[in-house]
Design a protein around this motif. Structure first.
Motif, PDB file in Angstrom:
ATOM      1  N   GLY A  59     -11.722  -3.117   3.881  1.00 22.59           N
ATOM      2  CA  GLY A  59     -10.796  -2.004   3.774  1.00 22.59           C
ATOM      3  C   GLY A  59      -9.362  -2.453   3.574  1.00 22.59           C
ATOM      4  O   GLY A  59      -8.600  -1.847   2.796  1.00 22.59           O
ATOM      5  N   TRP A  60      -8.976  -3.523   4.270  1.00 20.64           N
ATOM      6  CA  TRP A  60      -7.629  -4.066   4.124  1.00 20.64           C
ATOM      7  C   TRP A  60      -7.427  -4.596   2.705  1.00 20.64           C
ATOM      8  O   TRP A  60      -6.379  -4.383   2.085  1.00 20.64           O
ATOM      9  N   LEU A  61      -8.454  -5.278   2.191  1.00 18.41           N
ATOM     10  CA  LEU A  61      -8.392  -5.783   0.824  1.00 18.41           C
ATOM     11  C   LEU A  61      -8.244  -4.630  -0.168  1.00 18.41           C
ATOM     12  O   LEU A  61      -7.471  -4.703  -1.129  1.00 18.41           O
ATOM     13  N   GLN A  62      -8.983  -3.558   0.049  1.00 16.04           N
ATOM     14  CA  GLN A  62      -8.902  -2.383  -0.814  1.00 16.04           C
ATOM     15  C   GLN A  62      -7.468  -1.865  -0.894  1.00 16.04           C
ATOM     16  O   GLN A  62      -6.937  -1.587  -1.973  1.00 16.04           O
ATOM     17  N   LYS A  63      -6.818  -1.769   0.262  1.00 19.92           N
ATOM     18  CA  LYS A  63      -5.447  -1.275   0.299  1.00 19.92           C
ATOM     19  C   LYS A  63      -4.496  -2.223  -0.419  1.00 19.92           C
ATOM     20  O   LYS A  63      -3.559  -1.792  -1.109  1.00 19.92           O
ATOM     21  N   LYS A  64      -4.705  -3.516  -0.268  1.00 21.31           N
ATOM     22  CA  LYS A  64      -3.852  -4.487  -0.945  1.00 21.31           C
ATOM     23  C   LYS A  64      -3.963  -4.353  -2.456  1.00 21.31           C
ATOM     24  O   LYS A  64      -2.958  -4.404  -3.177  1.00 21.31           O
ATOM     25  N   LEU A  65      -5.187  -4.191  -2.941  1.00 21.10           N
ATOM     26  CA  LEU A  65      -5.383  -4.072  -4.378  1.00 21.10           C
ATOM     27  C   LEU A  65      -4.819  -2.765  -4.922  1.00 21.10           C
ATOM     28  O   LEU A  65      -4.471  -2.666  -6.100  1.00 21.10           O
ATOM     29  N   GLU A  66      -4.718  -1.775  -4.072  1.00 20.56           N
ATOM     30  CA  GLU A  66      -4.158  -0.488  -4.481  1.00 20.56           C
ATOM     31  C   GLU A  66      -2.656  -0.410  -4.230  1.00 20.56           C
ATOM     32  O   GLU A  66      -2.020   0.599  -4.549  1.00 20.56           O
ATOM     33  N   GLY A  67      -2.101  -1.472  -3.643  1.00 17.63           N
ATOM     34  CA  GLY A  67      -0.670  -1.482  -3.355  1.00 17.63           C
ATOM     35  C   GLY A  67      -0.272  -0.609  -2.190  1.00 17.63           C
ATOM     36  O   GLY A  67       0.883  -0.190  -2.070  1.00 17.63           O
ATOM     37  N   LYS A  68      -1.228  -0.337  -1.296  1.00 23.50           N
ATOM     38  CA  LYS A  68      -0.958   0.517  -0.141  1.00 23.50           C
ATOM     39  C   LYS A  68      -0.810  -0.333   1.123  1.00 23.50           C
ATOM     40  O   LYS A  68      -1.467  -1.360   1.262  1.00 23.50           O
ATOM     41  N   PRO A  69       0.030   0.078   2.072  1.00 18.55           N
ATOM     42  CA  PRO A  69       0.200  -0.683   3.323  1.00 18.55           C
ATOM     43  C   PRO A  69      -0.977  -0.463   4.267  1.00 18.55           C
ATOM     44  O   PRO A  69      -1.629   0.586   4.229  1.00 18.55           O
ATOM     45  N   MET A 101       0.001 -16.261   9.529  1.00 20.26           N
ATOM     46  CA  MET A 101      -0.186 -16.660   8.146  1.00 20.26           C
ATOM     47  C   MET A 101      -1.080 -15.645   7.439  1.00 20.26           C
ATOM     48  O   MET A 101      -1.806 -14.897   8.088  1.00 20.26           O
ATOM     49  N   PRO A 102      -1.046 -15.581   6.107  1.00 26.87           N
ATOM     50  CA  PRO A 102      -1.899 -14.646   5.392  1.00 26.87           C
ATOM     51  C   PRO A 102      -3.372 -14.841   5.744  1.00 26.87           C
ATOM     52  O   PRO A 102      -3.841 -15.968   5.909  1.00 26.87           O
ATOM     53  N   GLU A 103      -4.081 -13.729   5.880  1.00 25.30           N
ATOM     54  CA  GLU A 103      -5.497 -13.778   6.228  1.00 25.30           C
ATOM     55  C   GLU A 103      -6.365 -13.561   4.991  1.00 25.30           C
ATOM     56  O   GLU A 103      -5.839 -13.401   3.884  1.00 25.30           O
ATOM     57  N   GLY A 104      -7.672 -13.559   5.179  1.00 20.26           N
ATOM     58  CA  GLY A 104      -8.607 -13.499   4.070  1.00 20.26           C
ATOM     59  C   GLY A 104      -8.282 -12.477   2.994  1.00 20.26           C
ATOM     60  O   GLY A 104      -8.249 -12.821   1.800  1.00 20.26           O
ATOM     61  N   PRO A 105      -8.023 -11.208   3.340  1.00 19.78           N
ATOM     62  CA  PRO A 105      -7.710 -10.215   2.303  1.00 19.78           C
ATOM     63  C   PRO A 105      -6.486 -10.573   1.468  1.00 19.78           C
ATOM     64  O   PRO A 105      -6.464 -10.336   0.261  1.00 19.78           O
ATOM     65  N   SER A 106      -5.468 -11.156   2.098  1.00 18.20           N
ATOM     66  CA  SER A 106      -4.267 -11.552   1.349  1.00 18.20           C
ATOM     67  C   SER A 106      -4.594 -12.671   0.367  1.00 18.20           C
ATOM     68  O   SER A 106      -4.089 -12.690  -0.764  1.00 18.20           O
ATOM     69  N   LEU A 107      -5.429 -13.614   0.794  1.00 17.11           N
ATOM     70  CA  LEU A 107      -5.803 -14.709  -0.098  1.00 17.11           C
ATOM     71  C   LEU A 107      -6.568 -14.195  -1.308  1.00 17.11           C
ATOM     72  O   LEU A 107      -6.436 -14.713  -2.418  1.00 17.11           O
ATOM     73  N   ARG A 108      -7.404 -13.173  -1.113  1.00 17.80           N
ATOM     74  CA  ARG A 108      -8.124 -12.581  -2.245  1.00 17.80           C
ATOM     75  C   ARG A 108      -7.151 -11.946  -3.231  1.00 17.80           C
ATOM     76  O   ARG A 108      -7.347 -11.986  -4.446  1.00 17.80           O
ATOM     77  N   LYS A 109      -6.103 -11.345  -2.699  1.00 14.65           N
ATOM     78  CA  LYS A 109      -5.074 -10.771  -3.555  1.00 14.65           C
ATOM     79  C   LYS A 109      -4.365 -11.870  -4.336  1.00 14.65           C
ATOM     80  O   LYS A 109      -4.100 -11.736  -5.541  1.00 14.65           O
ATOM     81  N   PHE A 110      -4.048 -12.988  -3.663  1.00 15.30           N
ATOM     82  CA  PHE A 110      -3.423 -14.119  -4.354  1.00 15.30           C
ATOM     83  C   PHE A 110      -4.329 -14.613  -5.477  1.00 15.30           C
ATOM     84  O   PHE A 110      -3.869 -14.932  -6.574  1.00 15.30           O
ATOM     85  N   HIS A 111      -5.620 -14.664  -5.178  1.00 19.64           N
ATOM     86  CA  HIS A 111      -6.581 -15.138  -6.170  1.00 19.64           C
ATOM     87  C   HIS A 111      -6.590 -14.229  -7.388  1.00 19.64           C
ATOM     88  O   HIS A 111      -6.715 -14.683  -8.532  1.00 19.64           O
ATOM     89  N   GLN A 112      -6.456 -12.942  -7.158  1.00 12.29           N
ATOM     90  CA  GLN A 112      -6.417 -11.987  -8.259  1.00 12.29           C
ATOM     91  C   GLN A 112      -5.207 -12.238  -9.152  1.00 12.29           C
ATOM     92  O   GLN A 112      -5.282 -12.110 -10.381  1.00 12.29           O
ATOM     93  N   LYS A 167     -18.396  -4.027  -5.814  1.00  5.56           N
ATOM     94  CA  LYS A 167     -19.117  -2.785  -5.553  1.00  5.56           C
ATOM     95  C   LYS A 167     -18.415  -1.965  -4.483  1.00  5.56           C
ATOM     96  O   LYS A 167     -18.545  -0.746  -4.440  1.00  5.56           O
ATOM     97  N   GLU A 168     -17.686  -2.658  -3.587  1.00 10.44           N
ATOM     98  CA  GLU A 168     -17.055  -1.971  -2.464  1.00 10.44           C
ATOM     99  C   GLU A 168     -15.576  -1.690  -2.695  1.00 10.44           C
ATOM    100  O   GLU A 168     -14.993  -0.826  -2.071  1.00 10.44           O
ATOM    101  N   VAL A 169     -14.970  -2.437  -3.622  1.00 12.39           N
ATOM    102  CA  VAL A 169     -13.547  -2.292  -3.877  1.00 12.39           C
ATOM    103  C   VAL A 169     -13.347  -1.786  -5.292  1.00 12.39           C
ATOM    104  O   VAL A 169     -13.963  -2.278  -6.224  1.00 12.39           O
TER     105      VAL A 169
END
Length: 339
Positions: free
Chosen positions: A274-284, A1-12, A76-78
């Motif tokens: 780092g995974w969240l950063q890639k998701k927000l940038e649309g990178k795998p 199932m989607p993990e924390g970084p994916s949920l943050r992307k959904f929230h966005q 600050k990190e993303v």
């Protein structure tokens, strides 16, 4: 199932719709009547661990808040788009006219009280206190997702050979755009009921509490998936951070040094951000060991299912050369073995 970084992307994706009125609903949900959401206003959205919470109400004069897609410390990190505004991650919800701090982590439908269970198929206002504001909790399945202003399209033929697009569980049409939710469980609750100190992407994540949990005489691969201490951490993060920290998944936490555990915890946070950063940038996200046959060093990877006795068993990948198992035969004797 989607993990924390994916949920943050959904929230966005959900954040821009906060403050808008639901003008039309759709979806194939069998557990709840989507029509009960029509003409309600989306008042707030929060993400805690692996759950997304949407707050609905009848407020007529609600102004859209300055929503922020991520907690302040993660901005600050993303690298977020410049148009995002500051917003405090932890908000409050009103229960029975009183303000109660919201918290974060996973909760399951089985953990709800009888009132919440019974209200799944009934309008929320029939089962909640006067002046309370309902929260709809989304717990996503293995391939669950949220899409904004677009529907999911088939990328390959199904077993019957048909190119059939996935059916959304719920579609919320707003005054400006729509949200589509796929492969998720939904249930009503009176708000997030768990602590943000366990959320690996929360500003309030409690490292001391997490370290104490890791120090127990349990295999570290079990502890990492315990949502009481590592909310939002799933099987992918588990496999990757254990390899990065060079720790065998079945090593007992009580046999590892404080330096080992600190390193593991550092990798949990840095990999997740780092995974969240890639998701927000649309990178795998490129994995080092998850579902691989060889590790980056060229060693053959092993795979097996591990989990607590009488508990859920999760597939685990590890390198027997890079991740040596630490075992203890005597209380004061630590031995390194190679498996």
């Amino acid at each position: 199932m989607p993990e924390g970084p994916s949920l943050r992307k959904f929230h966005q994706l959900v954040a821009p719709f906060v403050g808008q009125l639901v003008v039309k609903v759709g979806g194939n949900s069998k557990k709840m009547d989507p029509n009960m959401l029509e003409m309600l206003r989306l008042q707030d959205s929060q993400v805690h661990g692996k759950n997304l919470y949407l707050n609905f109400g009848l407020g007529k004069d609600l102004e859209p808040p300055n929503s922020l897609q991520l907690p302040k410390h993660l901005q600050k990190e993303v690298n977020l788009p410049k148009k995002t505004n500051n917003h405090k991650f932890e908000s409050t919800s009103r229960l029975g006219g009183q303000e109660v701090p919201s918290s974060s982590s996973d909760i399951k439908a089985s953990e709800l009280g009888e009132k919440e269970k019974d209200s799944v198929n009934e309008p929320w206002w029939l089962n909640t206190p006067i002046n309370s504001e309902p929260w709809l909790c989304f717990h996503f399945g293995l391939f669950g997702s949220v899409r904004a202003n677009e529907l999911s399209r088939a990328t390959k033929a199904n077993k019957r050979g048909d190119w059939k697009d996935p059916s959304p569980r719920l579609v919320l049409h707003f005054e400006k755009g729509f949200l589509a939710f796929y492969n998720c469980q939904m249930y009503w609750c009176l708000g997030p009921v768990v602590k943000p100190t366990s959320d690996i992407l929360s500003e309030q994540f409690d490292r001391r509490q997490a370290l104490e949990a890791l120090k127990q005489a349990n295999p570290v691969c079990y502890t990492l998936l315990d949502q009481r201490y590592f909310s939002g951490l799933g099987n992918i993060i588990k496999n990757e951070v254990l390899y990065l920290a060079r720790i065998h998944p079945l090593s007992l936490g009580s046999c590892l040094t404080s330096l080992n555990l600190e390193s593991l915890l550092d990798h949990v946070v840095s990999f997740s951000v780092g995974w969240l950063q890639k998701k927000l940038e649309g990178k795998p996200q490129h994995y080092l060991i998850y579902q691989k046959e060889q590790c980056p060093a060229g060693h053959q990877i092993m795979k097996d299912s591990f989990g607590p006795p009488n508990g859920f068993q999760r597939l685990t990948w590890w390198c027997p050369n890079c991740q040596l198992k630490v075992v203890s035969e005597e209380p004061n004797e630590v031995q390194i073995t190679q498996e």
